[in-house]
Design a protein around this motif. Sequence first.
Motif, short mmCIF file in Angstrom:
data_model
loop_
_atom_site.label_atom_id
_atom_site.label_comp_id
_atom_site.label_asym_id
_atom_site.label_seq_id
_atom_site.Cartn_x
_atom_site.Cartn_y
_atom_site.Cartn_z
N UNK A 79 0.86 -1.18 0.00
CA UNK A 79 0.00 0.00 0.00
C UNK A 79 0.90 1.24 0.00
N UNK A 80 0.49 2.22 -0.79
CA UNK A 80 1.36 3.38 -0.97
C UNK A 80 0.72 4.64 -0.40
N UNK A 81 1.58 5.50 0.13
CA UNK A 81 1.12 6.79 0.65
C UNK A 81 2.04 7.90 0.15
N UNK A 82 1.44 8.94 -0.43
CA UNK A 82 2.17 10.13 -0.83
C UNK A 82 1.75 11.26 0.11
N UNK A 83 2.61 11.68 1.02
CA UNK A 83 2.20 12.71 1.98
C UNK A 83 2.21 14.09 1.33
N UNK A 84 1.75 15.06 2.08
CA UNK A 84 1.80 16.44 1.63
C UNK A 84 3.27 16.86 1.58
N UNK A 85 3.63 17.54 0.50
CA UNK A 85 5.01 17.96 0.32
C UNK A 85 5.48 18.81 1.49
N UNK A 86 6.64 18.45 2.04
CA UNK A 86 7.18 19.22 3.15
C UNK A 86 6.82 18.68 4.52
N UNK A 87 5.85 17.78 4.57
CA UNK A 87 5.48 17.18 5.85
C UNK A 87 6.51 16.10 6.20
N UNK A 88 7.17 16.29 7.33
CA UNK A 88 8.24 15.36 7.69
C UNK A 88 7.72 14.14 8.45
N UNK A 89 6.57 14.28 9.08
CA UNK A 89 6.02 13.16 9.85
C UNK A 89 4.96 12.45 9.02
N UNK A 90 4.97 11.13 9.13
CA UNK A 90 4.01 10.31 8.40
C UNK A 90 3.54 9.18 9.30
N UNK A 91 2.25 8.92 9.28
CA UNK A 91 1.66 7.93 10.17
C UNK A 91 0.83 6.95 9.32
N UNK A 92 0.81 5.70 9.74
CA UNK A 92 -0.10 4.70 9.19
C UNK A 92 -1.06 4.26 10.30
N UNK A 93 -2.34 4.15 9.92
CA UNK A 93 -3.37 3.66 10.83
C UNK A 93 -4.17 2.57 10.12
N UNK A 110 6.66 7.65 11.11
CA UNK A 110 7.93 8.01 10.48
C UNK A 110 8.24 9.47 10.76
N UNK A 111 9.51 9.73 11.06
CA UNK A 111 10.03 11.09 11.07
C UNK A 111 11.15 11.09 10.04
#
Lengths: 115, 114
Positions: free
Chosen positions: A21-35, A49-50
């Motif tokens: 499963x793939x996630x493309x975060x908002x550009x510039x956002x350093x933190x990413x979470x999966x739920x 993720x940081x």
Amino acid sequence: GAGVSQSPSNKVTEKGKDVELRCDPISGHTALYWYRQSLGQGLEFLIYFQGNSAPDKSGLPSDRFSAERTGGSVSTLTIQRTQQEDSAVYLCASSFPEKIYNEQFFGPGTRLTVL
Amino acid sequence: SQQGEEDPQALSIQEGENATMNCSYKTSINNLQWYRQNSGRGLVHLILIRSNEREKHSGRLRVTLDTSKKSSSLLITASRAADTASYFCATVQISNFGNEKLTFGTGTRLTIIP
């Protein structure tokens, strides 16, 4: 601007197969979470993720689950040897933690169905 | 594990009425956030209230926080059909790993009857 995107939107797989499963975060956002959200339930935290590192993996339910993030951007959640209990909506969120009391921006989710 | 427990689990009201949802939690928090989810997909952040705040307003939304009772409420005034959705509270704590950790409740399913 572009929000968090996830792909695929729906995934149907057979028990025992691997899925990504793939996630493309908002550009510039350093933190990413999966739920993970099972039917009719609240959200269950999986991993944080940081940048490219994952200091908090405490929510991963088993060693069949893994995730990586490259270039401080795209993240992939991999589920190996899928089981029927893995069926759920998998949501990704990103945030800009340097901002105090930041909010998390969620993607539309991937609905995973394991037959 | 779920920290927040929303009450009620489901709520149906007539359009124009006010809707109140409650959330209880168990441990100390940095702040509490409310999210809305349409059709079981992505969540949208509605409002954040800090642990040292007692009440906050945003448009038709009013949130209260009582840290002594470990509870929060979300009030939606003058409800509209478009407010039909699931509403989740999320308690926010700083984890041992330094990240802001959201723990979501099970949600309230709100249905606005036109």
